[in-house]
Design a protein around this motif. Structure first.
Motif, PDB file in Angstrom:
ATOM      1  N   ILE A 264     -40.937 -39.907   6.903  1.00  0.00           N
ATOM      2  CA  ILE A 264     -42.143 -40.551   6.425  1.00  0.00           C
ATOM      3  C   ILE A 264     -42.574 -41.656   6.687  1.00  0.00           C
ATOM      4  O   ILE A 264     -42.937 -42.497   7.238  1.00  0.00           O
ATOM      5  CB  ILE A 264     -43.409 -40.045   5.572  1.00  0.00           C
ATOM      6  CG1 ILE A 264     -43.697 -38.228   5.406  1.00  0.00           C
ATOM      7  CG2 ILE A 264     -44.659 -40.930   4.898  1.00  0.00           C
ATOM      8  CD1 ILE A 264     -44.580 -37.955   3.866  1.00  0.00           C
ATOM      9  N   GLN A 280     -41.412 -32.912   3.978  1.00  0.00           N
ATOM     10  CA  GLN A 280     -41.693 -33.619   3.038  1.00  0.00           C
ATOM     11  C   GLN A 280     -42.946 -33.488   1.861  1.00  0.00           C
ATOM     12  O   GLN A 280     -43.387 -35.112   1.675  1.00  0.00           O
ATOM     13  CB  GLN A 280     -42.945 -34.949   4.602  1.00  0.00           C
ATOM     14  CG  GLN A 280     -41.650 -34.623   5.467  1.00  0.00           C
ATOM     15  CD  GLN A 280     -40.273 -35.801   5.210  1.00  0.00           C
ATOM     16  OE1 GLN A 280     -40.511 -36.978   5.050  1.00  0.00           O
ATOM     17  NE2 GLN A 280     -39.220 -35.031   5.337  1.00  0.00           N
ATOM     18  N   VAL A 293     -42.780 -35.962  11.783  1.00  0.00           N
ATOM     19  CA  VAL A 293     -44.158 -36.762  11.380  1.00  0.00           C
ATOM     20  C   VAL A 293     -44.386 -38.218  12.431  1.00  0.00           C
ATOM     21  O   VAL A 293     -43.502 -38.401  13.274  1.00  0.00           O
ATOM     22  CB  VAL A 293     -43.228 -37.592  10.068  1.00  0.00           C
ATOM     23  CG1 VAL A 293     -44.696 -38.760   9.503  1.00  0.00           C
ATOM     24  CG2 VAL A 293     -43.399 -37.529   8.964  1.00  0.00           C
ATOM     25  N   LEU A 305     -50.163 -41.668   9.489  1.00  0.00           N
ATOM     26  CA  LEU A 305     -49.264 -41.225  10.173  1.00  0.00           C
ATOM     27  C   LEU A 305     -49.498 -40.021  10.160  1.00  0.00           C
ATOM     28  O   LEU A 305     -50.880 -38.925   9.059  1.00  0.00           O
ATOM     29  CB  LEU A 305     -48.062 -40.813   9.167  1.00  0.00           C
ATOM     30  CG  LEU A 305     -47.245 -42.352   9.517  1.00  0.00           C
ATOM     31  CD1 LEU A 305     -45.930 -41.883   7.610  1.00  0.00           C
ATOM     32  CD2 LEU A 305     -45.968 -42.073  10.026  1.00  0.00           C
ATOM     33  N   THR A 307     -47.839 -35.691   9.611  1.00  0.00           N
ATOM     34  CA  THR A 307     -46.928 -35.002   9.009  1.00  0.00           C
ATOM     35  C   THR A 307     -47.758 -33.257   8.992  1.00  0.00           C
ATOM     36  O   THR A 307     -48.051 -32.875   8.714  1.00  0.00           O
ATOM     37  CB  THR A 307     -46.731 -35.183   7.057  1.00  0.00           C
ATOM     38  OG1 THR A 307     -46.684 -36.511   7.748  1.00  0.00           O
ATOM     39  CG2 THR A 307     -45.779 -34.465   6.997  1.00  0.00           C
TER      40      THR A 307
END
Length: 564
Positions: A264, A280, A293, A305, A307
């Motif tokens: 991340i 993560q 990511v 972001l 994920t």
């Protein structure tokens, strides 16, 4: 009649001052050149001719006529003053040079008002008038001038006036072009906000909500690839991320610190997709994991972001990464617009709350305090035999004190904000403690806030809901105890306010209005408001965001603590 129809606009002080200074200069030069006070009549005539241009500078007829009158008078005066100064012997040009500098005044005004044709006309009239004045003063019985010397001086000043006209016009065009290419801050802000308003009206309501955009993006991504867990995160300041939306069977404690050793943090810093073979999420128990990511980049700025995690190996090969990236590019622009809109709305709301707080404090609050002082003075000077009047005044003084207390609590509510370092739970606890102390309520807290943070706009709305619930309990419930629960585990949150008062059925209409406001706020952040009776007495008001397995545990612990 309005100024726009008459042209009688307000004169500019600097323009009037410039004319006065130039008239004084010309008068001094004329006295020096001629030593005849009678020649000052030309200066007086110029002052009279300049009145229309000073009093009505925007008039379509009077102002230009005044400027042409000034030019004609300058031309006539130049010949007379030159003759009086005997320009031919021994210093040709001294007399004309005393009055001719005034040509700059009407020509500069015409240039600054972008009247190019008028300026050219003024120069032409000045040249013709100067020639005629030279001819008229070159013969006869009175003082005479040297034609060559006079015309040389006149030509020099006419050329200088033309150059000044050109320079003033160029300066005006340069200033105008600069203002057009580099708008003033408020002009630019007005333009941008107008565009934002137009866009906001054209788009559906949900498309300017960061949470809705994030949810939709996760749904799109789960169609093209496997994602047992997924989340959209955005920056919150302080080197941390907030969870805007997530999907998955269980609660996920995502890594939200940007200085950690994680995919991340790497994706945020590099603006490139990152794959990993470990989760993560700090809460993941282990096992085989594939993680992807993808940064959401709008222009050169990372706005968030995405994920994705799958509990299998090699779930995100390059073709899948390319598919995911193709979907995130337009989503980044949508998310940036929503975040900016959210920020503008929050800033405007906070500024308005602070403004209202200042006005209440400096206005009605101060006036009520003065009324209280007046009642105190009346009580102090009241005779002892006027007992009934004294009781009425004391009752009135108590009511004024109550209203002042209410105003102070309202000011505290308006000024309360969620500190970016303290968190939502601390802000709610501080408000409940202050209100409870003023109302004589025993306040019981259950605070459970993770290190991860909710978006700032969401925290602000949750704080306002909690404030309204606490205020309703204080004003309308007639309670002795207040239980405040704050459980935050982004993107899940639950705020609960319970009292042991008379219950919601007997509340006044303004209390129900407060419940309607809380429901609107909850809907704005995609939460739900839950109102239920508390046994054996009282009311429970709760606002819930998202879902979490911990919710039942929190509710059980609150119920147990209330029963003790």
């Amino acid at each position: 009649m309005p100024a726009s129809t008459t042209g009688l606009t307000r004169p500019h002080p600097l323009a009037a001052a410039a004319r006065v200074v130039m008239l004084a200069l010309v008068a001094v030069l004329t006295l020096i050149a001629t030593r005849e006070p009678g020649q000052l009549r030309w200066v007086a005539l110029l002052a009279v001719a300049g009145i229309p241009a000073v009093v009505a500078p925007g008039h379509r007829l009077l102002a230009p006529l005044g400027r042409f009158a000034e030019v004609v008078l300058v031309g006539l005066a130049a010949g007379q003053v030159a003759a009086a100064a005997n320009i031919g012997t021994p210093m040709p040009g001294v007399g004309a040079s005393a009055i001719l500098p005034y040509l700059a005044v009407p020509l500069t005004v015409a240039a600054l008002q972008r009247r190019v044709r008028e300026g050219v006309g003024l120069i032409a009239v000045a040249a013709v008038t100067l020639i005629l004045s030279g001819v008229l003063n070159s013969g006869g019985d009175g003082p005479q001038i040297s034609q060559v010397g006079y015309l040389t001086v006149a030509a020099q000043w006419v050329i200088l006036a033309a150059l000044g006209l050109f320079a003033a016009g160029s300066l005006q065009r340069t200033i105008q072009a600069r203002n057009e290419t580099r708008p003033q801050p408020y002009t630019e802000a007005t333009r941008l906000l107008t565009q934002l308003r137009s866009v906001a009206r054209q788009l559906p309501g949900a498309t300017l909500d960061p949470g809705s955009i994030s949810d939709h993006l996760i749904e799109e991504l789960r169609v093209v690839t496997r994602a047992d867990r997924a989340a959209v995160l955005s920056a919150s300041g302080g080197g941390r991320l907030v969870v805007l939306a997530q999907a998955g069977a269980d609660r996920v404690d995502w890594e939200t610190t940007l200085d950690a050793d994680s995919a991340i943090a790497d994706a945020w810093a590099s603006q490139q997709p990152q794959t990993a073979h470990r989760s993560q999420a700090r809460s993941h128990s282990g096992g085989e994991v594939s993680a992807l990511v993808v940064p959401l980049v709008a222009g050169v700025r990372t706005v968030g972001l995405v994920t994705l995690e799958a509990d299998v190996a090699n779930a995100y090969p390059p073709p899948v990464v390319a598919q995911v990236t193709a979907l995130t590019r337009p989503a980044a622009l949508r998310l940036e617009a929503a975040l900016l809109f959210d920020e503008v709305r929050s800033l405007a709301t906070n500024e308005e709350r602070q403004r209202l707080a200042r006005e209440i404090h400096d206005g009605v609050a101060q006036e009520l305090v003065m009324v209280g002082y007046g009642i105190d003075n009346a009580l102090a000077s009241l005779p002892e035999e006027a007992k009934e009047t004294g009781e009425e005044l004391r009752t009135l003084r108590g009511e004024v004190t109550r209203v002042i207390t209410e105003l102070r609590l309202s000011l505290f509510e308006l000024r309360s904000e969620v500190d970016r370092h303290g968190g939502l739970a601390a802000a709610i606890a501080e408000y409940a403690r202050t209100v409870g102390a003023s109302a004589g309520l025993r306040v019981h807290y259950t605070l459970d806030e993770s290190t991860a943070r909710l978006p700032a706009a969401t925290e602000a709305e949750l704080l306002r809901i909690a404030q309204e619930a606490i205020t309703n309990a204080r004003k309308h419930a007639g309670a002795s105890n207040l239980w405040v629960t704050c459980a935050v585990d982004p993107p899940f949150a639950q705020i609960e306010v319970s009292d042991d008062g008379q219950g919601i059925a007997d509340q006044r209409p303004d209390g129900r209005y407060g419940l309607a406001i809380m429901a609107e706020r909850a809907e704005r952040i995609r939460g739900r408001l839950e109102i239920s009776p508390r046994h054996p007495s009282g009311t429970t008001v709760a606002v819930v965001l998202g879902t979490s397995p911990r919710r039942d545990n929190v509710r059980d612990s609150v119920t147990a603590s209330e029963g003790e």
